[in-house]
Design a protein around this motif. Sequence first.
Motif, PDB file in Angstrom:
ATOM      1  N   VAL A   8     -15.647  -7.838 -13.093  1.00 42.63           N
ATOM      2  CA  VAL A   8     -17.092  -7.870 -12.836  1.00 42.63           C
ATOM      3  C   VAL A   8     -17.581  -9.310 -12.840  1.00 42.63           C
ATOM      4  O   VAL A   8     -18.366  -9.713 -11.981  1.00 42.63           O
ATOM      5  N   ARG A   9     -17.116 -10.118 -13.764  1.00 41.17           N
ATOM      6  CA  ARG A   9     -17.530 -11.521 -13.823  1.00 41.17           C
ATOM      7  C   ARG A   9     -17.094 -12.261 -12.567  1.00 41.17           C
ATOM      8  O   ARG A   9     -17.844 -13.066 -12.023  1.00 41.17           O
ATOM      9  N   VAL A  10     -15.881 -12.015 -12.091  1.00 42.68           N
ATOM     10  CA  VAL A  10     -15.375 -12.684 -10.888  1.00 42.68           C
ATOM     11  C   VAL A  10     -16.194 -12.263  -9.667  1.00 42.68           C
ATOM     12  O   VAL A  10     -16.613 -13.093  -8.867  1.00 42.68           O
ATOM     13  N   VAL A  11     -16.447 -10.973  -9.523  1.00 40.16           N
ATOM     14  CA  VAL A  11     -17.235 -10.481  -8.395  1.00 40.16           C
ATOM     15  C   VAL A  11     -18.652 -11.018  -8.473  1.00 40.16           C
ATOM     16  O   VAL A  11     -19.207 -11.498  -7.474  1.00 40.16           O
ATOM     17  N   PHE A  12     -19.262 -10.965  -9.655  1.00 43.95           N
ATOM     18  CA  PHE A  12     -20.624 -11.471  -9.824  1.00 43.95           C
ATOM     19  C   PHE A  12     -20.684 -12.962  -9.529  1.00 43.95           C
ATOM     20  O   PHE A  12     -21.591 -13.424  -8.846  1.00 43.95           O
ATOM     21  N   ALA A  13     -19.720 -13.729 -10.015  1.00 46.31           N
ATOM     22  CA  ALA A  13     -19.702 -15.170  -9.778  1.00 46.31           C
ATOM     23  C   ALA A  13     -19.611 -15.458  -8.282  1.00 46.31           C
ATOM     24  O   ALA A  13     -20.282 -16.361  -7.774  1.00 46.31           O
ATOM     25  N   SER A  14     -18.834 -14.691  -7.566  1.00 45.42           N
ATOM     26  CA  SER A  14     -18.707 -14.862  -6.124  1.00 45.42           C
ATOM     27  C   SER A  14     -20.032 -14.570  -5.422  1.00 45.42           C
ATOM     28  O   SER A  14     -20.443 -15.286  -4.513  1.00 45.42           O
ATOM     29  N   GLN A  15     -20.721 -13.516  -5.856  1.00 45.93           N
ATOM     30  CA  GLN A  15     -22.006 -13.162  -5.256  1.00 45.93           C
ATOM     31  C   GLN A  15     -23.055 -14.231  -5.542  1.00 45.93           C
ATOM     32  O   GLN A  15     -23.842 -14.586  -4.659  1.00 45.93           O
ATOM     33  N   VAL A  16     -23.070 -14.757  -6.745  1.00 45.04           N
ATOM     34  CA  VAL A  16     -24.027 -15.814  -7.104  1.00 45.04           C
ATOM     35  C   VAL A  16     -23.728 -17.070  -6.292  1.00 45.04           C
ATOM     36  O   VAL A  16     -24.643 -17.714  -5.770  1.00 45.04           O
ATOM     37  N   GLN A  17     -22.462 -17.403  -6.148  1.00 50.06           N
ATOM     38  CA  GLN A  17     -22.088 -18.579  -5.369  1.00 50.06           C
ATOM     39  C   GLN A  17     -22.530 -18.420  -3.912  1.00 50.06           C
ATOM     40  O   GLN A  17     -23.062 -19.354  -3.318  1.00 50.06           O
ATOM     41  N   THR A  18     -22.364 -17.228  -3.348  1.00 56.94           N
ATOM     42  CA  THR A  18     -22.810 -16.969  -1.983  1.00 56.94           C
ATOM     43  C   THR A  18     -24.325 -17.113  -1.872  1.00 56.94           C
ATOM     44  O   THR A  18     -24.838 -17.734  -0.937  1.00 56.94           O
ATOM     45  N   LEU A  19     -25.049 -16.540  -2.833  1.00 59.51           N
ATOM     46  CA  LEU A  19     -26.504 -16.641  -2.833  1.00 59.51           C
ATOM     47  C   LEU A  19     -26.954 -18.097  -2.912  1.00 59.51           C
ATOM     48  O   LEU A  19     -27.784 -18.553  -2.116  1.00 59.51           O
ATOM     49  N   LEU A  20     -26.399 -18.845  -3.842  1.00 59.85           N
ATOM     50  CA  LEU A  20     -26.837 -20.223  -4.052  1.00 59.85           C
ATOM     51  C   LEU A  20     -26.419 -21.159  -2.924  1.00 59.85           C
ATOM     52  O   LEU A  20     -27.020 -22.216  -2.751  1.00 59.85           O
ATOM     53  N   SER A  21     -25.432 -20.775  -2.137  1.00 61.03           N
ATOM     54  CA  SER A  21     -25.021 -21.629  -1.019  1.00 61.03           C
ATOM     55  C   SER A  21     -26.121 -21.724   0.042  1.00 61.03           C
ATOM     56  O   SER A  21     -26.131 -22.640   0.846  1.00 61.03           O
ATOM     57  N   GLY A  22     -27.054 -20.772   0.036  1.00 57.17           N
ATOM     58  CA  GLY A  22     -28.159 -20.803   0.984  1.00 57.17           C
ATOM     59  C   GLY A  22     -29.413 -21.463   0.464  1.00 57.17           C
ATOM     60  O   GLY A  22     -30.428 -21.493   1.156  1.00 57.17           O
ATOM     61  N   VAL A  23     -29.373 -22.023  -0.735  1.00 56.94           N
ATOM     62  CA  VAL A  23     -30.554 -22.655  -1.323  1.00 56.94           C
ATOM     63  C   VAL A  23     -30.752 -24.032  -0.688  1.00 56.94           C
ATOM     64  O   VAL A  23     -29.864 -24.869  -0.713  1.00 56.94           O
ATOM     65  N   ASP A  24     -31.943 -24.232  -0.117  1.00 57.16           N
ATOM     66  CA  ASP A  24     -32.261 -25.515   0.514  1.00 57.16           C
ATOM     67  C   ASP A  24     -32.852 -26.512  -0.469  1.00 57.16           C
ATOM     68  O   ASP A  24     -32.608 -27.695  -0.378  1.00 57.16           O
ATOM     69  N   HIS A  25     -33.682 -26.030  -1.376  1.00 57.13           N
ATOM     70  CA  HIS A  25     -34.388 -26.900  -2.306  1.00 57.13           C
ATOM     71  C   HIS A  25     -34.378 -26.283  -3.700  1.00 57.13           C
ATOM     72  O   HIS A  25     -34.357 -25.074  -3.838  1.00 57.13           O
TER      73      HIS A  25
END
Length: 79
Positions: A8-25
């Motif tokens: 769960v931690r690995v999957v969650f970390a991957s999802q968070v990383q994907t989400l944050l990769s789209g952060v502009d500011h």
Amino acid sequence: MVYVIRLVRVVFASQVQTLLSGVDHSSGSSGWLKQMVVSSPDDHQAMVDYESLVIQANNPLEQDGHDPLLASSASRCSR
């Protein structure tokens, strides 16, 4: 049980990383972030901030004919 938690931690970390990769500011000030979104709403599709500031941002956005931002509590987002 430990393996499930690690998975769960690995999957969650991957999802968070994907989400944050789209952060502009990012911002150290909630007010600055709100003002940035209100001043150029076509450049910013979302804002993660306090619900009260999202509501405050909606007033000028709607007055200028833009769609309002949606506010969601952290408990609803984590499901």
